[in-house]
Design a protein around this motif. Structure first.
Motif, mmCIF file in Angstrom:
data_model
loop_
_atom_site.group_PDB
_atom_site.id
_atom_site.type_symbol
_atom_site.label_atom_id
_atom_site.label_comp_id
_atom_site.label_asym_id
_atom_site.label_seq_id
_atom_site.Cartn_x
_atom_site.Cartn_y
_atom_site.Cartn_z
ATOM 1 N N ASP A 12 86.553 81.779 50.429
ATOM 2 C CA ASP A 12 86.528 81.871 48.965
ATOM 3 C C ASP A 12 85.193 81.501 48.330
ATOM 4 O O ASP A 12 85.054 81.578 47.117
ATOM 5 N N GLU A 42 97.073 74.155 46.275
ATOM 6 C CA GLU A 42 98.002 74.811 45.358
ATOM 7 C C GLU A 42 97.648 74.522 43.900
ATOM 8 O O GLU A 42 97.707 75.410 43.048
ATOM 9 N N ASP A 62 94.647 79.476 48.595
ATOM 10 C CA ASP A 62 95.634 79.720 49.639
ATOM 11 C C ASP A 62 95.910 78.429 50.407
ATOM 12 O O ASP A 62 94.974 77.798 50.929
ATOM 13 N N THR A 63 97.157 78.040 50.476
ATOM 14 C CA THR A 63 97.515 76.805 51.181
ATOM 15 C C THR A 63 97.316 76.926 52.694
ATOM 16 O O THR A 63 97.362 75.910 53.395
#
Length: 158
Positions: free
Chosen positions: A74, A105, A110-111
């Protein structure tokens, strides 16, 4: 043109936290482009298991792995956002340990990055970046480390 600044942090370090809030405030006023970098107090201080700080810096090393996972997918902005969430929880709320999925979260990442917490394959990248910071200032330094480029274009750290 933005001025590049690199900022090395360990999530459990209160000095990193306070200084990061300052540099975030200054960045838009001085057109700074901050790259968030890991430095591990576990590694830097050679913290042993008998140290009262071992649990905190060992936990924080896992958080650094998650930051690098977020960077890989990311980008640097995600690292900055996640560190801000880490710091809010640790230094503002005073919560010393929590499930890293909650932090991911909370900021919409994205976890699945949470798997990096226990994944030693991220260690090489954390340590590579950690060593880049120390190469600028030497080992006899505290945290955070901040680097800028001098008038000759050389990167210097403080």
């Amino acid at each position: 043109m933005a001025t590049p600044v690199r900022f090395w942090l360990d999530p459990v370090c209160p000095w990193c936290w306070v200084t990061s809030l300052w540099i975030r405030e200054v960045a838009p006023q001085r057109d700074l482009e901050i790259t968030w970098e890991p430095i591990s107090l576990l590694i830097k201080n050679q913290t042993t298991e008998d140290s009262p700080w071992y649990g905190a810096v060992k936990w924080s090393f896992g958080l650094l792995r998650v930051l690098e996972s977020a960077r890989a997918k990311d980008g640097n902005g995600a690292v900055g956002d996640l560190y801000l969430e880490y710091g809010r929880r640790i230094h503002h709320d005073g919560v010393r340990e929590w499930d890293v999925r909650e932090a991911l979260e909370a900021i919409g990442l994205d976890t699945a990055h949470a798997a990096a917490y226990d994944d030693e394959s991220w260690d090489a990248e954390v340590l590579r970046r950690h060593e880049e910071g120390l190469a600028l200032v030497g080992n006899d330094v505290g945290t955070p480390i901040i680097s800028v480029h001098n008038a000759d274009g050389a990167e210097v750290g403080i």
